[in-house]
Write an enzyme that holds these catalytic residues in place. Sequence first.
Site, short mmCIF file in Angstrom:
data_model
loop_
_atom_site.label_atom_id
_atom_site.label_comp_id
_atom_site.label_asym_id
_atom_site.label_seq_id
_atom_site.Cartn_x
_atom_site.Cartn_y
_atom_site.Cartn_z
N ASP A 332 3.08 15.11 -15.45
CA ASP A 332 4.16 14.22 -14.31
C ASP A 332 5.36 14.56 -15.53
O ASP A 332 6.06 14.26 -14.02
CB ASP A 332 3.45 12.58 -14.43
CG ASP A 332 3.17 12.42 -16.30
OD1 ASP A 332 3.17 12.65 -16.97
OD2 ASP A 332 2.49 11.14 -16.40
N ARG A 336 8.47 10.82 -22.27
CA ARG A 336 7.81 9.94 -22.61
C ARG A 336 6.73 10.14 -22.94
O ARG A 336 6.29 10.87 -23.05
CB ARG A 336 8.27 8.60 -21.28
CG ARG A 336 6.74 8.69 -20.33
CD ARG A 336 6.95 7.57 -19.70
NE ARG A 336 5.71 7.93 -18.44
CZ ARG A 336 6.14 7.69 -17.44
NH1 ARG A 336 7.43 7.15 -17.33
NH2 ARG A 336 5.57 7.87 -16.10
N ASP A 337 5.62 9.45 -24.12
CA ASP A 337 4.40 9.42 -24.28
C ASP A 337 3.40 9.60 -22.81
O ASP A 337 2.91 8.44 -23.08
CB ASP A 337 4.27 7.63 -25.07
CG ASP A 337 4.42 6.41 -24.58
OD1 ASP A 337 4.24 6.58 -23.27
OD2 ASP A 337 4.03 5.32 -25.12
N GLU A 338 3.58 10.61 -22.68
CA GLU A 338 2.55 10.50 -21.33
C GLU A 338 2.33 12.07 -21.26
O GLU A 338 1.29 12.78 -21.45
CB GLU A 338 2.76 9.42 -20.15
CG GLU A 338 1.93 9.53 -18.89
CD GLU A 338 2.38 9.03 -17.84
OE1 GLU A 338 2.80 7.98 -18.28
OE2 GLU A 338 1.37 8.56 -17.50
N ASP A 345 0.45 14.18 -8.38
CA ASP A 345 1.46 14.63 -8.91
C ASP A 345 1.12 16.72 -8.67
O ASP A 345 2.00 17.14 -8.11
CB ASP A 345 1.84 14.62 -9.73
CG ASP A 345 2.63 13.24 -9.97
OD1 ASP A 345 1.20 12.24 -10.15
OD2 ASP A 345 3.13 12.73 -11.07
N TRP A 398 -5.90 11.82 -5.83
CA TRP A 398 -5.21 12.59 -6.90
C TRP A 398 -6.16 13.78 -7.06
O TRP A 398 -6.29 14.82 -6.99
CB TRP A 398 -5.51 11.75 -8.12
CG TRP A 398 -4.12 10.97 -8.50
CD1 TRP A 398 -3.20 11.39 -9.85
CD2 TRP A 398 -2.92 10.75 -8.13
NE1 TRP A 398 -1.90 10.58 -9.54
CE2 TRP A 398 -1.85 10.55 -8.14
CE3 TRP A 398 -3.54 9.50 -6.49
CZ2 TRP A 398 -1.46 8.60 -7.91
CZ3 TRP A 398 -2.02 8.63 -6.12
CH2 TRP A 398 -1.01 8.38 -6.38
N GLU A 605 11.17 9.53 -11.16
CA GLU A 605 9.89 8.72 -11.14
C GLU A 605 9.65 7.88 -10.04
O GLU A 605 9.32 7.52 -9.36
CB GLU A 605 9.13 7.87 -12.23
CG GLU A 605 8.09 7.16 -11.98
CD GLU A 605 7.33 7.16 -12.98
OE1 GLU A 605 7.82 6.73 -14.69
OE2 GLU A 605 6.05 7.59 -12.35
N HIS A 625 10.85 13.88 -13.63
CA HIS A 625 9.37 13.65 -12.48
C HIS A 625 9.63 14.11 -11.22
O HIS A 625 9.90 13.93 -10.17
CB HIS A 625 9.43 11.93 -12.02
CG HIS A 625 8.11 11.85 -12.77
ND1 HIS A 625 7.43 11.11 -13.95
CD2 HIS A 625 6.68 10.94 -12.43
CE1 HIS A 625 6.80 10.63 -14.62
NE2 HIS A 625 6.56 10.82 -12.63
C1 BGC Z 1 2.96 9.38 -13.44
C2 BGC Z 1 2.19 9.03 -12.06
C3 BGC Z 1 1.27 9.39 -12.25
C4 BGC Z 1 0.31 7.66 -11.58
C5 BGC Z 1 -0.93 7.64 -11.27
C6 BGC Z 1 1.70 8.04 -13.94
O1 BGC Z 1 1.38 6.77 -15.29
O2 BGC Z 1 3.36 9.43 -14.36
O3 BGC Z 1 3.40 10.57 -11.89
O4 BGC Z 1 0.81 9.93 -10.79
O5 BGC Z 1 0.58 7.68 -13.31
O6 BGC Z 1 -0.86 6.58 -10.94
#
Ligand code: BGC
Length: 724
Positions: A332, A336-338, A345, A398, A605, A625
């Site tokens: 995504d 960041r911490d993800e 996406d 998703w 984003e 994003h």
């Molecule tokens: C992500 C999105 C993702 C979403 C789910 C977010 O934290 O960055 O792009 O699809 O969570 O809703």
Amino acid sequence: MFEAAGWITAPVDMGRACPLFEKGYRFSKPVARAELSVSAVGLYILCVNGVRYALGLLNPGWTNYRKRIQYQSYDVTASVRDFACVSILGAGGWATANLLLEGEHFFSDKVCVIAELRVTYADGTAERFGTDESWAVFRSQVRDSHIYNGEIIDGTAEKERLGNAVRTEVETCLVAQEGVPIREHERLPAKKLIITPEGERVIDFGQNLSGYVEIKVSGRRGERVKLRHAEVLDENGNFYTKNLRTAKQTMEYVLGADGEQILKPLFTTQGFRYIAVDEFPGQIELSRFTSVAVYADMKRTGHFSCGNETINRLYDCIVWTHRSNFMEVPTDCPQRDERLGWLGDAELFCKAAAYSYDVYGFYRKWLHDVASQQLPDGGLRSVCPYNENYPFRCSAAWGDAGVIIPWELYRIYGDKTILEELFDCMRRWVDYMHGAGDEEFLWLGGDHYGDWLALDGPNPREPLTDKDFIGSAFFAYSAKKVVECGKVLGRDVRAYEALYENVRRSFRARYVINGLPATDTMTGCILLLHFDLAEQDEKERIVTHLLELLAKFDNTLCTGLLGTAYILHVLSENGHAKEAYDLLLQKKYPSWLGMLDYGATTIWERFDTIDENGIKDVRNASLNHYVYGTILDWLVEGAVGLRCAFASPGYRRITWKPLPDERLGHAEFAFDTQNGRIECGWQIAGKTVHYRLLLPQTVTAEILLPDGRTRSVTGGENSFTGAI
Ligand code: BGC
């Protein structure tokens, strides 16, 4: 493979420090050939007699580790004499990091490695040597390594022996490299040194990207370098890191020797445009700093351009965002911490991605992981690779990535293999939706993300469009795709045909009221039209209503992930090309071009992440994003007008339906397909439009010009003129 090797780990808890595993082998006979296969729980850097072997960066890559971990094999003959010292520097990488899981690791609490050296002697005999408890383990100079936080590399630290390796079990399956290796790509020079109001020394590279900074430093042993990375400066011009959440994105080095040396990270990348240089020996000279883009080694296949410089800049942003997020899995965001493989996406962006780069191999490997983590009831969690300790939902739109991406890849690349491999996964996801909720032919009561981050309600994380409506619309769409895929593969899909008809009928009975969506939002209208859930005689009314709703929001973008992906297609396909262009070219906030006015060099984003008051909503304020970059597929299919004909995957037959608009002046797209290069475009000169289509000899095109003229041509250069 790995017959003589076992998994090994360090004899002590190393925290986030990197262990170095080493073993020397002496051969009694002359070596004719030596091959080494290696893998890790985490990441590795392999050296044989001091020579580094790597397929790319961040080996062995990122997969659904519970089911499979890739290994790489190297021909190391050139480095082996009568002696081979094999050393493997391990790091935690994605495996031991706390990806979105506070305080917890994603897969393993320790770094493990496995390696096997296969030697063939000159006399024809062969021998295997593998990792076992005779290997030595050292504490390396990498004192700390973390995918979000960066690294601490202490060049002065002595190699400290910790003892012998310990054998360990890893429950997984080792598989040969399947993914697209990660490599260094563009190298961007530092543009500007800024002393911020708070006194930080900040370097601007002018482009947000994912990668790292390479530094040519000149100093004394023991001197320090410390860099922090950020995407943006705040409204006062100070270094801003809050949108990284807990990710530290910091690199620290201690110089190991006097003189000049090159520094760069080993096992981590950062998402950044700016760095704060907190420590550095001597003067900061810009020429010593280079920003290096790091991403999957995909072949560039598509090029779009037009006569509107702002749209060209937007296109550049999309391509940079794509690059920044194609690293092992489609993430995504890279900062960041993800940084996770969110299915929604990846699904929404897959066509746009394919219009810039060859993404077949990249997606295919990831889709194998998606399928490998499918739940027994057919559910697909919204993140891949996922960790069962985090409550990732089985959300509509998703999970549908498991159906939609293989289908789009098949259409673009014309290779049925992807459908054969994924058909079972697709079918089971549709079965899952069939079984979900109380109504057989609708998906009610699911736990969905919905039209995520739409700005049409009070809270972007709770968008207005009814989630049951979205769930059932995607149920219908995916059921239809399963039918289409099944037919391509020659499967009996009568049950899914009947299912699709039932879902569509039930959907319409519940959700189409007086020819309009029961959920009165733009995304409601868009999904009805885009997923063919409206009857022909309802379409005009729906699109008119969509335009009314759009006007209510001042013709700005208040749709979320789902509505935004399709809105321009829906407008132009239903007779409103002008309004599609109006929205594309809208500068008022929130809009695609509005982001550019606030200095975006990659897609954000949220369309309104930054405004005159600075950065808002730090929870979802990624500035890199790709999901709103889906607009690229409209630039290609809508504005330029190139599409692969439905029954002819791989662009053997195309449809070309250009949509010229004076505000763009000209637009063209060149695309390297499986059937050769296609170039098409239009140019407006005065009151005349010049159309040009260049086809490989075997490719046939059905052409539909805006004035209603149609043509059918095969191969070669074709030009037409018409009035604007
Ligand atoms: C992500 C999105 C993702 C979403 C789910 C977010 O934290 O960055 O792009 O699809 O969570 O809703």
